[in-house]
Design a protein around this motif. Structure first.
Motif, PDB file in Angstrom:
ATOM      1  N   ALA A   1     -25.369 -79.856 -16.962  1.00  0.00           N
ATOM      2  CA  ALA A   1     -24.631 -80.440 -15.443  1.00  0.00           C
ATOM      3  C   ALA A   1     -25.009 -81.323 -14.465  1.00  0.00           C
ATOM      4  O   ALA A   1     -25.623 -81.806 -15.447  1.00  0.00           O
ATOM      5  N   TYR A   2     -24.032 -81.645 -13.747  1.00  0.00           N
ATOM      6  CA  TYR A   2     -24.548 -83.250 -13.104  1.00  0.00           C
ATOM      7  C   TYR A   2     -24.901 -83.009 -11.449  1.00  0.00           C
ATOM      8  O   TYR A   2     -24.243 -81.916 -11.138  1.00  0.00           O
ATOM      9  N   ALA A   3     -25.282 -83.720 -11.314  1.00  0.00           N
ATOM     10  CA  ALA A   3     -26.051 -83.118  -9.630  1.00  0.00           C
ATOM     11  C   ALA A   3     -26.644 -85.110  -9.578  1.00  0.00           C
ATOM     12  O   ALA A   3     -26.964 -86.072  -9.943  1.00  0.00           O
ATOM     13  N   TYR A   4     -26.673 -84.813  -8.088  1.00  0.00           N
ATOM     14  CA  TYR A   4     -26.861 -86.134  -7.360  1.00  0.00           C
ATOM     15  C   TYR A   4     -28.193 -85.636  -6.428  1.00  0.00           C
ATOM     16  O   TYR A   4     -28.013 -84.708  -5.843  1.00  0.00           O
ATOM     17  N   ASP A   5     -29.334 -86.589  -6.256  1.00  0.00           N
ATOM     18  CA  ASP A   5     -30.635 -86.605  -5.369  1.00  0.00           C
ATOM     19  C   ASP A   5     -30.537 -87.600  -4.235  1.00  0.00           C
ATOM     20  O   ASP A   5     -29.469 -87.323  -3.739  1.00  0.00           O
ATOM     21  N   ARG A   6     -31.775 -87.313  -3.402  1.00  0.00           N
ATOM     22  CA  ARG A   6     -31.550 -86.995  -1.804  1.00  0.00           C
ATOM     23  C   ARG A   6     -31.392 -89.001  -1.869  1.00  0.00           C
ATOM     24  O   ARG A   6     -30.289 -89.166  -0.395  1.00  0.00           O
ATOM     25  N   ASN A   7     -31.425 -89.253  -2.884  1.00  0.00           N
ATOM     26  CA  ASN A   7     -31.003 -90.713  -3.143  1.00  0.00           C
ATOM     27  C   ASN A   7     -29.962 -91.331  -3.530  1.00  0.00           C
ATOM     28  O   ASN A   7     -29.762 -92.729  -2.661  1.00  0.00           O
ATOM     29  N   GLY A   8     -28.907 -90.499  -3.929  1.00  0.00           N
ATOM     30  CA  GLY A   8     -27.979 -90.839  -4.144  1.00  0.00           C
ATOM     31  C   GLY A   8     -27.574 -91.131  -5.771  1.00  0.00           C
ATOM     32  O   GLY A   8     -26.562 -91.760  -5.719  1.00  0.00           O
ATOM     33  N   LYS A   9     -28.862 -90.675  -6.526  1.00  0.00           N
ATOM     34  CA  LYS A   9     -29.026 -90.690  -7.958  1.00  0.00           C
ATOM     35  C   LYS A   9     -27.796 -89.861  -8.709  1.00  0.00           C
ATOM     36  O   LYS A   9     -28.466 -89.162  -8.300  1.00  0.00           O
ATOM     37  N   ARG A  10     -27.414 -90.257  -9.853  1.00  0.00           N
ATOM     38  CA  ARG A  10     -27.007 -89.224 -10.471  1.00  0.00           C
ATOM     39  C   ARG A  10     -27.758 -89.043 -11.335  1.00  0.00           C
ATOM     40  O   ARG A  10     -28.020 -89.821 -11.935  1.00  0.00           O
ATOM     41  N   HIS A  11     -27.813 -87.225 -11.456  1.00  0.00           N
ATOM     42  CA  HIS A  11     -28.144 -86.739 -12.753  1.00  0.00           C
ATOM     43  C   HIS A  11     -27.345 -85.842 -13.663  1.00  0.00           C
ATOM     44  O   HIS A  11     -26.901 -85.532 -13.376  1.00  0.00           O
ATOM     45  N   GLU A  12     -27.856 -86.257 -15.124  1.00  0.00           N
ATOM     46  CA  GLU A  12     -26.747 -85.569 -15.924  1.00  0.00           C
ATOM     47  C   GLU A  12     -28.475 -84.565 -16.468  1.00  0.00           C
ATOM     48  O   GLU A  12     -29.662 -85.080 -17.240  1.00  0.00           O
ATOM     49  N   ILE A  13     -28.177 -83.456 -16.559  1.00  0.00           N
ATOM     50  CA  ILE A  13     -29.318 -82.416 -17.019  1.00  0.00           C
ATOM     51  C   ILE A  13     -28.686 -81.404 -17.257  1.00  0.00           C
ATOM     52  O   ILE A  13     -27.915 -80.743 -17.620  1.00  0.00           O
ATOM     53  N   GLN A  14     -29.413 -81.156 -18.663  1.00  0.00           N
ATOM     54  CA  GLN A  14     -29.330 -80.017 -19.603  1.00  0.00           C
ATOM     55  C   GLN A  14     -29.758 -78.986 -19.335  1.00  0.00           C
ATOM     56  O   GLN A  14     -31.092 -78.872 -18.246  1.00  0.00           O
ATOM     57  N   ALA A  15     -28.469 -77.817 -19.503  1.00  0.00           N
ATOM     58  CA  ALA A  15     -29.082 -76.701 -20.073  1.00  0.00           C
ATOM     59  C   ALA A  15     -30.647 -75.682 -19.608  1.00  0.00           C
ATOM     60  O   ALA A  15     -31.163 -75.039 -18.458  1.00  0.00           O
ATOM     61  N   HIS A  16     -31.216 -76.619 -20.596  1.00  0.00           N
ATOM     62  CA  HIS A  16     -32.836 -76.353 -20.876  1.00  0.00           C
ATOM     63  C   HIS A  16     -33.595 -76.960 -19.786  1.00  0.00           C
ATOM     64  O   HIS A  16     -34.656 -76.844 -19.945  1.00  0.00           O
ATOM     65  N   GLU A  17     -33.121 -77.830 -19.094  1.00  0.00           N
ATOM     66  CA  GLU A  17     -34.055 -78.370 -18.088  1.00  0.00           C
ATOM     67  C   GLU A  17     -34.007 -77.916 -17.035  1.00  0.00           C
ATOM     68  O   GLU A  17     -34.710 -78.255 -16.126  1.00  0.00           O
ATOM     69  N   MET A  18     -32.319 -76.563 -16.900  1.00  0.00           N
ATOM     70  CA  MET A  18     -32.824 -76.331 -15.001  1.00  0.00           C
ATOM     71  C   MET A  18     -33.690 -75.536 -14.557  1.00  0.00           C
ATOM     72  O   MET A  18     -33.549 -74.961 -13.262  1.00  0.00           O
ATOM     73  N   GLY A  19     -34.874 -75.238 -15.760  1.00  0.00           N
ATOM     74  CA  GLY A  19     -35.869 -74.231 -15.351  1.00  0.00           C
ATOM     75  C   GLY A  19     -34.708 -72.566 -14.732  1.00  0.00           C
ATOM     76  O   GLY A  19     -35.631 -72.013 -13.774  1.00  0.00           O
ATOM     77  N   PHE A  20     -34.120 -72.426 -15.789  1.00  0.00           N
ATOM     78  CA  PHE A  20     -33.354 -70.734 -15.282  1.00  0.00           C
ATOM     79  C   PHE A  20     -34.221 -69.927 -15.336  1.00  0.00           C
ATOM     80  O   PHE A  20     -35.741 -69.146 -16.395  1.00  0.00           O
ATOM     81  N   ASP A  21     -34.573 -69.311 -14.766  1.00  0.00           N
ATOM     82  CA  ASP A  21     -34.581 -67.554 -14.557  1.00  0.00           C
ATOM     83  C   ASP A  21     -33.738 -66.108 -14.114  1.00  0.00           C
ATOM     84  O   ASP A  21     -32.882 -66.717 -13.766  1.00  0.00           O
ATOM     85  N   TYR A  22     -34.083 -65.642 -14.478  1.00  0.00           N
ATOM     86  CA  TYR A  22     -33.575 -64.386 -13.603  1.00  0.00           C
ATOM     87  C   TYR A  22     -33.184 -65.024 -11.615  1.00  0.00           C
ATOM     88  O   TYR A  22     -33.795 -65.155 -11.269  1.00  0.00           O
ATOM     89  N   ARG A  23     -31.596 -65.180 -11.916  1.00  0.00           N
ATOM     90  CA  ARG A  23     -31.029 -65.140 -10.592  1.00  0.00           C
ATOM     91  C   ARG A  23     -32.044 -66.643  -9.736  1.00  0.00           C
ATOM     92  O   ARG A  23     -32.511 -66.266  -8.529  1.00  0.00           O
ATOM     93  N   HIS A  24     -32.137 -67.093 -10.179  1.00  0.00           N
ATOM     94  CA  HIS A  24     -33.657 -68.517  -9.967  1.00  0.00           C
ATOM     95  C   HIS A  24     -33.198 -69.824 -11.508  1.00  0.00           C
ATOM     96  O   HIS A  24     -32.894 -69.597 -12.323  1.00  0.00           O
ATOM     97  N   CYS A  25     -33.204 -70.869 -10.471  1.00  0.00           N
ATOM     98  CA  CYS A  25     -32.781 -71.885 -10.769  1.00  0.00           C
ATOM     99  C   CYS A  25     -34.043 -73.400 -10.100  1.00  0.00           C
ATOM    100  O   CYS A  25     -34.323 -73.443  -8.913  1.00  0.00           O
ATOM    101  N   ALA A  26     -34.788 -73.845 -10.876  1.00  0.00           N
ATOM    102  CA  ALA A  26     -36.717 -74.759 -11.094  1.00  0.00           C
ATOM    103  C   ALA A  26     -36.356 -75.759 -10.333  1.00  0.00           C
ATOM    104  O   ALA A  26     -37.088 -76.393  -9.979  1.00  0.00           O
ATOM    105  N   LEU A  27     -34.818 -76.280 -10.188  1.00  0.00           N
ATOM    106  CA  LEU A  27     -34.567 -77.683  -9.954  1.00  0.00           C
ATOM    107  C   LEU A  27     -34.780 -77.287  -8.202  1.00  0.00           C
ATOM    108  O   LEU A  27     -34.968 -76.896  -8.136  1.00  0.00           O
ATOM    109  N   PRO A  28     -35.325 -79.054  -8.552  1.00  0.00           N
ATOM    110  CA  PRO A  28     -35.608 -79.449  -6.439  1.00  0.00           C
ATOM    111  C   PRO A  28     -34.374 -79.020  -5.247  1.00  0.00           C
ATOM    112  O   PRO A  28     -33.524 -79.030  -6.295  1.00  0.00           O
ATOM    113  N   GLN A  29     -34.491 -78.078  -4.889  1.00  0.00           N
ATOM    114  CA  GLN A  29     -33.621 -77.277  -3.698  1.00  0.00           C
ATOM    115  C   GLN A  29     -32.430 -78.958  -3.084  1.00  0.00           C
ATOM    116  O   GLN A  29     -31.260 -78.545  -2.799  1.00  0.00           O
ATOM    117  N   ASP A  30     -33.535 -80.272  -3.324  1.00  0.00           N
ATOM    118  CA  ASP A  30     -31.634 -81.243  -2.070  1.00  0.00           C
ATOM    119  C   ASP A  30     -31.522 -81.994  -3.693  1.00  0.00           C
ATOM    120  O   ASP A  30     -30.327 -82.495  -3.247  1.00  0.00           O
TER     121      ASP A  30
END
Length: 312
Positions: A157-186
């Motif tokens: 996935a691709y995402a931007y943080d609160r400072n405008g920095k772009r991130h490419e995040i691999q699936a295994h880095e998402m911290g997925f669980d049942y109905r949950h993603c562990a990445l920061p809310q911002d």
């Protein structure tokens, strides 16, 4: 942040963008529940670069909230402070590669994604037919249905943080669980890449039709409602505890609070019969949680995201 801060004062502190700012935008208009107050300011980015400029230059003390399809979100009656970002058409592209990789913007409806992938004779995303939301929301909560979820088909996935920095995040880095993603809310998701496999178009479409028919038969999809109200305590385990069974056993099927009701068809769904407030819906949900805890000892966790201020 001082909630008494006038919108005009806030606007003066926001960066210049090519997209639009709109003051006191009524969020009930976009909510599936058709309830909720206004966004102090609603921002619709012109494109990804515009979003990046906004994030890099928005004062840190101004709250920023991202809103997707608002299909699994309850906006409280007092509205949402600061800036609400709603990604639109510039984030709605679907690109299907020759290797089975599918790129989709965060604003792409899950239904549209499943249909386009099926028409390309690719399999793996059929379950998205049963999820009333967008790709961005699917990433944020690891949305799933009918035995599958986002985690199983995501490449990155691709995402931007609160400072405008772009991130490419691999699936295994998402911290997925049942109905949950562990990445920061911002982190604000802008796009995702999914991996599919070749399949028989007719079989894929038939499976999607079964999903559609099952939803219509078992869920109150033609009412003012959201997705599942509470998470299943048993998680994704098909043999685990189901929220609806606990709610039913606690005698909450059909329970009302003003014009809000627990669905008679599927008692893990809240319904607005027309004049319910967000407070009515949330209060009814809390009554259900307490009754379930008293009856079974299980504390249900909200799956619906509740945002904003309570009415003054």
């Amino acid at each position: 942040m001082n909630l008494a801060l006038k919108n005009t004062d806030m606007l003066a502190r926001l960066p210049q963008v090519r997209g639009g700012y709109r003051e006191q935008a009524d969020l009930a208009d976009v909510s599936w529940f058709r309830v909720g107050g206004c966004a102090d300011i609603l921002f619709s980015p012109a494109d990804e670069a515009d979003l990046q400029i906004f994030l890099a230059n928005c004062p840190e003390e101004i709250p920023v909230t991202v809103l997707g399809a608002c299909s699994n979100t309850l906006v409280r009656d007092g509205g949402v402070p600061g800036v609400v970002i709603k990604l639109g058409r510039p984030f709605g592209d679907i690109i299907i590669g020759s290797d089975g990789q599918v790129d989709a913007g965060a604003a792409v409806p899950d239904l549209m994604l499943s249909k386009q992938v099926a028409n390309a004779e690719l399999s793996g995303l059929e379950f998205f037919r049963g999820i009333p939301g967008t790709v961005g929301g699917a990433l944020r909560m690891n949305a799933g249905a009918y035995g599958n979820d986002t985690a199983t088909v995501l490449s990155h996935a691709y995402a931007y943080d609160r400072n405008g920095k772009r991130h490419e995040i691999q699936a295994h880095e998402m911290g997925f669980d049942y109905r949950h993603c562990a990445l920061p809310q911002d982190l604000i998701f802008t796009a995702a890449r999914f991996q599919t496999v070749p399949g028989d178009k007719q079989k894929i479409l038939a499976q999607m039709e079964e999903i559609s028919a099952s939803r219509e038969d078992t869920q109150p999809i033609k009412t003012r409602t959201g997705g599942s109200t509470f998470k299943n305590p048993g998680g994704a385990d098909p043999e685990g505890l189901k929220a609806w069974k606990l709610i039913d056993a606690a005698g909450c099927r059909g329970l009302t609070q003003g014009d809000a009701q627990i669905s008679e068809l599927h008692c893990n769904f809240l319904i607005n019969h027309g004049n319910a407030s967000a407070a009515d819906l949330e209060t009814l949900g809390e009554v259900v949680r307490q009754r379930v805890k008293d009856h079974s000892g299980v504390t249900l966790q909200w799956e619906i995201k509740r945002i904003g201020r309570e009415a003054m």
